[in-house]
Design an enzyme around this catalytic site. Sequence first.
Site, PDB file in Angstrom:
ATOM      1  N   CYS A 163      83.940 -30.963  64.642  1.00  0.00           N
ATOM      2  CA  CYS A 163      85.378 -30.678  64.773  1.00  0.00           C
ATOM      3  C   CYS A 163      85.721 -30.214  66.180  1.00  0.00           C
ATOM      4  CB  CYS A 163      85.820 -29.651  63.734  1.00  0.00           C
ATOM      5  SG  CYS A 163      85.975 -30.390  62.100  1.00  0.00           S
ATOM      6  N   CYS A 209      83.126 -26.440  63.175  1.00  0.00           N
ATOM      7  CA  CYS A 209      81.786 -27.019  63.316  1.00  0.00           C
ATOM      8  C   CYS A 209      81.733 -27.853  64.607  1.00  0.00           C
ATOM      9  CB  CYS A 209      81.445 -27.878  62.095  1.00  0.00           C
ATOM     10  SG  CYS A 209      82.291 -29.480  62.065  1.00  0.00           S
ATOM     11  N   GLU A 228      90.019 -29.185  59.824  1.00  0.00           N
ATOM     12  CA  GLU A 228      90.512 -29.572  61.149  1.00  0.00           C
ATOM     13  C   GLU A 228      90.664 -31.091  61.230  1.00  0.00           C
ATOM     14  OE1 GLU A 228      88.015 -27.601  60.375  1.00  0.00           O
ATOM     15  OE2 GLU A 228      87.695 -26.009  61.845  1.00  0.00           O
ATOM     16  N   GLU A 246      85.868 -31.920  49.971  1.00  0.00           N
ATOM     17  CA  GLU A 246      84.443 -32.183  49.753  1.00  0.00           C
ATOM     18  C   GLU A 246      84.242 -33.361  48.806  1.00  0.00           C
ATOM     19  OE1 GLU A 246      82.741 -28.386  48.643  1.00  0.00           O
ATOM     20  OE2 GLU A 246      82.995 -27.626  50.691  1.00  0.00           O
TER      21      GLU A 246
END
Length: 130
Positions: free
Chosen positions: A86, A83, A52, A41
């Site tokens: 990904c 998500c 991923e 992050e």
Amino acid sequence: MSLIDAAAKVRENAHAPYSNFKVGAALTSVEGHVHLGCNVENVAYPEGTCAEAGAIASMIASGDKRIAEVAVIADSPLPVPPCGGCRQKLAEFANGDVKVTLATTRGAIFETTVAELLPGAFDAGHMEGA
Ligand code: THU
């Protein structure tokens, strides 16, 4: 070490001070190597990257080309699905029938495939004739 165990181990390295939600991903390439990723992050939130994406970047940087199998793990009540972004990233480097194992550190496991995660995926075939 199983792919899930490898994902669980790299998950510990995640940099997730904003969500406090650590994710680990491990993939085996068709070429036969394991590649690892964790979420990284950033204080500028949209700059963060998923586990991923990290594993895929590692695979490509190593010279391997295609994904044979993937495992993703997080500490959550239910296995966390990749998500949308990904899913598209996985579809770029994996055939539809590639197994994706979604796991939790609490012991739950859900097995799916790249095609099930992204039905109707946009691919290079859609640009033929362009
Ligand atoms: N995250 C992943 O790394 N992979 C997933 O499959 C779902 C979400 C990360 C992104 C962000 O750092 C945190 O989990 C919370 O969304």
